[in-house]
Design a protein around this motif. Sequence first.
Motif, PDB file in Angstrom:
ATOM      1  N   UNK A 126       0.827  -1.211   0.000  1.00  0.00           N
ATOM      2  CA  UNK A 126       0.000   0.000   0.000  1.00  0.00           C
ATOM      3  C   UNK A 126       0.860   1.259   0.000  1.00  0.00           C
ATOM      4  N   UNK A 127       0.365   2.268  -0.698  1.00  0.00           N
ATOM      5  CA  UNK A 127       0.893   3.630  -0.626  1.00  0.00           C
ATOM      6  C   UNK A 127      -0.142   4.404   0.169  1.00  0.00           C
ATOM      7  N   UNK A 128       0.295   5.174   1.143  1.00  0.00           N
ATOM      8  CA  UNK A 128      -0.657   5.854   2.016  1.00  0.00           C
ATOM      9  C   UNK A 128      -0.145   7.233   2.421  1.00  0.00           C
ATOM     10  N   UNK A 129      -1.084   8.048   2.865  1.00  0.00           N
ATOM     11  CA  UNK A 129      -0.785   9.375   3.402  1.00  0.00           C
ATOM     12  C   UNK A 129      -1.151   9.357   4.875  1.00  0.00           C
ATOM     13  N   UNK A 130      -0.190   9.729   5.734  1.00  0.00           N
ATOM     14  CA  UNK A 130      -0.475   9.823   7.160  1.00  0.00           C
ATOM     15  C   UNK A 130      -0.728  11.298   7.483  1.00  0.00           C
ATOM     16  N   UNK A 131      -2.000  11.633   7.614  1.00  0.00           N
ATOM     17  CA  UNK A 131      -2.422  13.029   7.743  1.00  0.00           C
ATOM     18  C   UNK A 131      -1.827  13.750   8.956  1.00  0.00           C
ATOM     19  N   UNK A 132      -1.750  13.128  10.153  1.00  0.00           N
ATOM     20  CA  UNK A 132      -1.204  13.874  11.296  1.00  0.00           C
ATOM     21  C   UNK A 132       0.221  14.395  11.068  1.00  0.00           C
ATOM     22  N   UNK A 133       1.044  13.659  10.343  1.00  0.00           N
ATOM     23  CA  UNK A 133       2.426  14.085  10.098  1.00  0.00           C
ATOM     24  C   UNK A 133       2.605  14.665   8.702  1.00  0.00           C
ATOM     25  N   UNK A 134       1.655  14.450   7.811  1.00  0.00           N
ATOM     26  CA  UNK A 134       1.762  14.968   6.448  1.00  0.00           C
ATOM     27  C   UNK A 134       2.767  14.228   5.593  1.00  0.00           C
ATOM     28  N   UNK A 135       2.959  12.916   5.865  1.00  0.00           N
ATOM     29  CA  UNK A 135       3.967  12.197   5.094  1.00  0.00           C
ATOM     30  C   UNK A 135       3.379  11.053   4.262  1.00  0.00           C
ATOM     31  N   UNK A 136       4.196  10.600   3.329  1.00  0.00           N
ATOM     32  CA  UNK A 136       3.871   9.461   2.491  1.00  0.00           C
ATOM     33  C   UNK A 136       4.425   8.216   3.171  1.00  0.00           C
ATOM     34  N   UNK A 137       3.663   7.125   3.117  1.00  0.00           N
ATOM     35  CA  UNK A 137       4.101   5.848   3.682  1.00  0.00           C
ATOM     36  C   UNK A 137       3.983   4.775   2.605  1.00  0.00           C
TER      37      UNK A 137
END
Length: 116
Positions: free
Chosen positions: A66-77
């Motif tokens: 999976x490619x994801x966005x972690x909103x609290x930190x504003x980063x790509x995972x």
Amino acid sequence: MRIRLTIDGHSVDASLNDSATARDFAALLPLTLALDDFQDTERVADLPRKLSTDGAPASSEPKAGDLAFYAPWGNLALFYRDGHPSPGLVILGHLTDRDDITRLADADRVGIQRAS
């Protein structure tokens, strides 16, 4: 939408879903990002700006690839192992070929562009 990642000189295909967050991510492409490991599960990178999370679920349970966005930190995972349910995590898409997932574990940089 199809995208292409370049990991250690290898082209890796992925698909983005049709969410507002994935469309906002696609608007940032092309990108070249430095990656760091996080919890022996994912590679993470800072994005140039936070993405829209309009209509996104409150939490997601990521799977390897999976490619994801972690909103609290504003980063790509970029997940190379299955993760745990995480509030604020928005799945953007998935690698097309499961054999490419192992390339993520040791990647230090990734290039991401729209596939032609």
